[in-house]
Design an enzyme around this catalytic site. Structure first.
Site, PDB file in Angstrom:
ATOM      1  N   ASP A  14      19.297 -27.891  -7.137  1.00 42.65           N
ATOM      2  CA  ASP A  14      20.261 -28.985  -7.253  1.00 42.65           C
ATOM      3  C   ASP A  14      21.535 -28.405  -7.861  1.00 42.65           C
ATOM      4  OD1 ASP A  14      21.837 -31.092  -8.106  1.00 42.65           O
ATOM      5  OD2 ASP A  14      20.231 -32.167  -9.150  1.00 42.65           O
TER       6      ASP A  14
ATOM      7  N   HIS B  39      17.869 -34.390 -13.492  1.00 43.58           N
ATOM      8  CA  HIS B  39      18.467 -35.707 -13.243  1.00 43.58           C
ATOM      9  C   HIS B  39      17.422 -36.560 -12.534  1.00 43.58           C
ATOM     10  CE1 HIS B  39      21.115 -38.653 -11.217  1.00 43.58           C
ATOM     11  NE2 HIS B  39      22.070 -38.315 -12.054  1.00 43.58           N
TER      12      HIS B  39
ATOM     13  N   LYS C 181      31.729 -34.256  -6.942  1.00 42.94           N
ATOM     14  CA  LYS C 181      31.625 -33.430  -8.153  1.00 42.94           C
ATOM     15  C   LYS C 181      32.540 -32.215  -8.084  1.00 42.94           C
ATOM     16  CE  LYS C 181      27.865 -35.709  -9.671  1.00 42.94           C
ATOM     17  NZ  LYS C 181      27.819 -36.562 -10.852  1.00 42.94           N
TER      18      LYS C 181
ATOM     19  N   CYS D  49      21.234 -40.711 -16.543  1.00 42.80           N
ATOM     20  CA  CYS D  49      20.178 -40.563 -15.533  1.00 42.80           C
ATOM     21  C   CYS D  49      19.357 -39.304 -15.794  1.00 42.80           C
ATOM     22  CB  CYS D  49      20.747 -40.539 -14.115  1.00 42.80           C
ATOM     23  SG  CYS D  49      21.529 -42.091 -13.635  1.00 42.80           S
TER      24      CYS D  49
ATOM     25  N   GLN E 122      25.915 -29.995 -10.444  1.00 41.53           N
ATOM     26  CA  GLN E 122      26.706 -29.714 -11.634  1.00 41.53           C
ATOM     27  C   GLN E 122      27.121 -28.256 -11.752  1.00 41.53           C
ATOM     28  OE1 GLN E 122      27.872 -31.996 -13.633  1.00 41.53           O
ATOM     29  NE2 GLN E 122      26.754 -33.721 -12.789  1.00 41.53           N
TER      30      GLN E 122
END
Length: 555
Positions: A336, A259, A362, A500, A339
């Site tokens: 990260d 991202h 999220k 993104c 997600q």
């Protein structure tokens, strides 16, 4: 007669609604529909779970007497829930918690969605009959859907089908109620206050930190730093920890899946320090090329930052192997988890990531709150990257002494209410069970992959063997933005654009895709609606001709 409203009343996702049968309405025969008696017989034959209308206790739901509790004892929009447990501060007893199974006692090792867990799928029924209610663990999906009030929202005259979960997830009533309770009963700044509300607010803030630490398997709540979201978290790691170790020519490894939030902060840092970015490639299916990643390490490699799950493709990166390879070269790594954290169990002890970042919104929590996990020794070595109140032990005009982590990274007034809301979100998903959620979503993903693959001219983008709940595609001959608008006209929310994540989409020769992304409150029926709407777009139609008895498919 509004067919959608009456059918929705009979089969609404709240579990107990006024049945369609017996309501005063024009003769359904005039509409080519079965009358009340025929409909009753059909449903009793077709759908074993039609008993939900008359036997709620069989599903762990309250009976009529429980549902009729005095209005003052429950949230007006949450009548069928049972009270929150004693761990919630006094005064919140008037709101109601989700129906839950016992929480998992410890976070299982990180794994691909559904790994080692039998998928939770609907009970098979005869061809042409409506499916029975699917379950996540022991919980009916419809009971979970009832905890998310926005799923009852009408968009363009149709019940909302929310398939934009990779952008943000919807919020259960337990989270909404927690935010309301904070502002009604606890609102104050935290720490150092010599009054009751300051104590309540501090307790709420720090209790949320402890819940999150337990949820991700952190060794201590002191390893959990509150930030605004994943983007700020990555910037904190870059500026607070990595920057001090960089010299011109040093290298930072990223992957092509990233991202923009895991690209731009490192570009800025490289421009500032003279460091160089190196990028691990992916294959034709969107999977990390692990041997090529391994070859990127040199004596100048100083740091790695990689996504656990691609927001654009759904690819689950082999982070266990990537972390081990980085550590074998003496290199620290940040994952990260924006997600991944809502789709699969994560455990910092098992994963051994040096840093792990994610956003509250999220994972069914509020916007404006996120988390940086860091190994304690690394947080101690990191420098504050912004200054202000709350993060200091002593200040003179000559020198400032900072507090220990996590406080030294939380300058100014924090997002206290939303931290408490994130704690409630973590409680909610833990009560359902992350392993159950992962198994159910894997089933949804498999079903959606098969169903979308049958749409003429549709090309799925990202077909990795390990994926989380993203179905990204292009439709031959149809502009992605126009496809998104046509789907919205049918009440279906998807994302159309570059997400993104321009570098990975350009790897596939694209500037954007239509992205449908799943959560544990989505259903096979909603995927069918998506497929039906896309098929109509292909055929040049504007409205679905498909008739279904299920409420979310009737306008």
């Amino acid at each position: 007669m509004n067919i959608g409203e009456d059918a929705g009343t009979a089969f609404g996702t709240g579990g107990i609604r006024t049945p369609l049968i017996g309501r005063t309405a024009p003769d359904p025969k005039a509409y080519g529909l079965p009358d009340a008696g025929e409909l009753t017989a059909l449903l009793a034959d077709w759908c074993p779970d039609y008993a939900l209308q008359t036997s709620p206790q069989a599903y762990g739901l309250p009976g009529a007497e429980e549902a009729a509790a005095p209005a003052g004892r429950r949230h007006p929009d949450y009548a069928l829930q049972r009270p929150l447990g004693s761990e919630v501060p006094d005064g919140i007893g008037e709101v109601y918690a989700p129906r839950v199974v016992p929480a998992e006692t410890s976070a299982p090792p990180a794994q691909a969605p559904g790994a080692g867990v039998p998928p939770a799928v609907p009970v098979p029924v005869a061809a042409g009959r409506p499916p029975s209610i699917a379950r996540i663990g022991t919980l009916p999906v419809d009971a979970i859907r009832a905890d998310f009030p926005i799923l009852e929202e009408k968009v363009n005259g149709r019940r909302l089908v929310w398939l934009d979960n990779a952008a943000t997830t919807q919020k259960p009533l337990a989270v909404i109620a927690r935010l309301e309770h904070f502002y009604r009963h606890e609102n104050s700044n935290v720490h150092r206050g010599a009054h009751t509300l300051a104590e309540r607010a501090t307790d709420a803030y720090e209790a949320a930190r402890e819940k999150i630490a337990a949820f991700i398997g952190a060794p201590s709540s002191d390893a959990v730093v509150f930030v605004r979201g994943t983007t700020e978290g990555i910037n904190l790691v870059a500026q607070g920890y990595v920057k001090q170790y960089l010299r011109p020519g040093d290298e930072i490894i990223l992957t092509l899946l990233e991202h923009h939030a895991n690209i731009v902060p490192w570009q800025l840092l490289a421009q500032e320090t003279g460091a160089v970015l190196r990028v691990a490639p992916v294959d034709a299916d969107g999977q990390i090329n692990l041997p090529a990643y391994a070859e990127l390490f040199t004596p100048r490699t100083r740091f790695v930052s990689a996504s656990h799950v691609s927001n654009a493709l759904g690819t689950v990166a082999p982070v266990e192997e990537m972390i081990a390879l980085a550590h074998s070269h003496g290199t620290r790594i940040c994952i990260d988890g924006a997600q991944s954290v809502s789709h699969m169990p994560v455990d910092m002890r098992a994963l051994d990531a040096d840093f792990f970042v994610f956003s509250g919104h999220k994972i069914y929590g509020p916007t404006g709150i996120g988390v940086v996990y860091g190994k304690p020794e690394l947080l101690e070595a990191a420098r504050p990257y912004q200054g202000g109140g709350n993060m200091i032990a002593d200040v003179t005009f000559a020198e400032t002494v900072y507090r220990e982590a996590p406080a030294k990274f939380e300058a100014g007034t924090g997002n206290i209410a939303d931290a408490a809301g994130l704690g409630a979100a973590v409680d909610y998903v833990s009560s359902v069970g992350m392993r159950h959620i992962a198994a159910y979503e894997q089933d949804l993903l498999d079903y959606g992959t098969r169903a979308l693959s049958a749409v003429p001219g549709l090309r799925l983008i990202g077909t990795a063997a390990r994926k989380a709940s993203v179905l990204s595609f292009v439709l031959e001959g149809h502009d992605i933005e126009e496809t998104g608008r046509r789907l919205s006209a049918a009440g279906i929310a998807v994302r159309a654009g570059h997400h993104c994540a321009q570098p990975i989409l350009r790897h596939f020769g694209l500037e954007g895709t239509v992205r449908s992304s799943l959560a544990f409150y989505n259903t096979h029926e909603e995927i069918d609606l998506l497929v039906d709407a896309l098929s109509n777009i292909v055929r040049g139609r504007t409205h679905s001709s498909k008739l279904s008895l299920w409420p979310w498919s009737i306008s």
